[in-house]
Enzyme design. Sequence first.
Site, PDB file in Angstrom:
ATOM      1  N   GLU A 134       7.911   5.880 -12.679  1.00 46.75           N
ATOM      2  CA  GLU A 134       8.509   6.026 -11.358  1.00 46.75           C
ATOM      3  C   GLU A 134       8.437   7.503 -10.970  1.00 46.75           C
ATOM      4  O   GLU A 134       9.022   8.354 -11.653  1.00 46.75           O
ATOM      5  CB  GLU A 134       9.963   5.550 -11.375  1.00 46.75           C
ATOM      6  CG  GLU A 134      10.091   4.058 -11.633  1.00 46.75           C
ATOM      7  CD  GLU A 134      11.538   3.634 -11.795  1.00 46.75           C
ATOM      8  OE1 GLU A 134      12.435   4.404 -11.390  1.00 46.75           O
ATOM      9  OE2 GLU A 134      11.765   2.541 -12.331  1.00 46.75           O
ATOM     10  N   ASP A 186      21.822   9.128  -6.478  1.00 47.36           N
ATOM     11  CA  ASP A 186      21.486   9.916  -7.651  1.00 47.36           C
ATOM     12  C   ASP A 186      22.613  10.837  -8.079  1.00 47.36           C
ATOM     13  O   ASP A 186      23.352  11.382  -7.258  1.00 47.36           O
ATOM     14  CB  ASP A 186      20.220  10.746  -7.390  1.00 47.36           C
ATOM     15  CG  ASP A 186      19.001   9.871  -7.191  1.00 47.36           C
ATOM     16  OD1 ASP A 186      18.818   8.951  -8.002  1.00 47.36           O
ATOM     17  OD2 ASP A 186      18.241  10.090  -6.228  1.00 47.36           O
TER      18      ASP A 186
END
Length: 259
Positions: A47, A58
């Site tokens: 990824e 995140d």
Amino acid sequence: MNKINEVFANRGERKLLSLYFCAGCPTLNSTGDVIKTMERRGIDFIEVGIPFSDPLADGPVIQSAATKALKNGMSVLLLLDQLTAIKDEVSIPLILMGYLNPIMHYGIERFCQSCVESGVSGMIIPDLPFKDYQEIVKPIADRYDLRVIMLITPETSEERIRFIDENTDGFIYMVSSAAITGAQKSFDDAKQAYFRRIDQMNLRNPRMIGFGISNAQTLKAAQDNAAGAIIGSKFVTLLDEAGGNADKALDQLFDALKR
């Protein structure tokens, strides 16, 4: 066949390992070398993070990496150019992971076309509403044979999970918790129960478990309840500490996953 589907079709009983890193961090031009090193070291798919100024899902590690990458000058266009430059040197499936804003700014149709031209097999867009996925993104992605990977969390209803399963392809990204990304030392009983509950649903798509995997205990929990594991924050930290030396970072990661 799409490369992502090939990996799952050919894995047998083997558990898969996917790694995330943020393009442009710690150095602007290390993307190609990091990818080629990961393929050489046996990672199953990668990824590649598109840095964004407001990465809501995140944790601090990946937020910091995104900030550094943007300061280094990374952009969607530059990343796609970097991937195009190594397209003929790698065969590992690449998945771009990024937020909707920069992708929409680039243009969905243009983005999908550029993904194919640069050797990308799929994308993960955490803040993409499912309705927009179905009505806008999926028809275009399908035309380019790209997989759009959707996320589920412990709070996602069974009805919603089955709906996602019926309307996506590739794999389902099974987030270990409803919290932001970040390494964890262990998964508690509630997370383990969540893993088992989803496993018992017998979904059509294979599942990969991510968020919080950083040692032998969390890796085993993911592998016991899914097709494999996705590691992000731990590898991003090690790659940054190694100054972009992916071999060194992988040595340290593999060591950590044994303990």
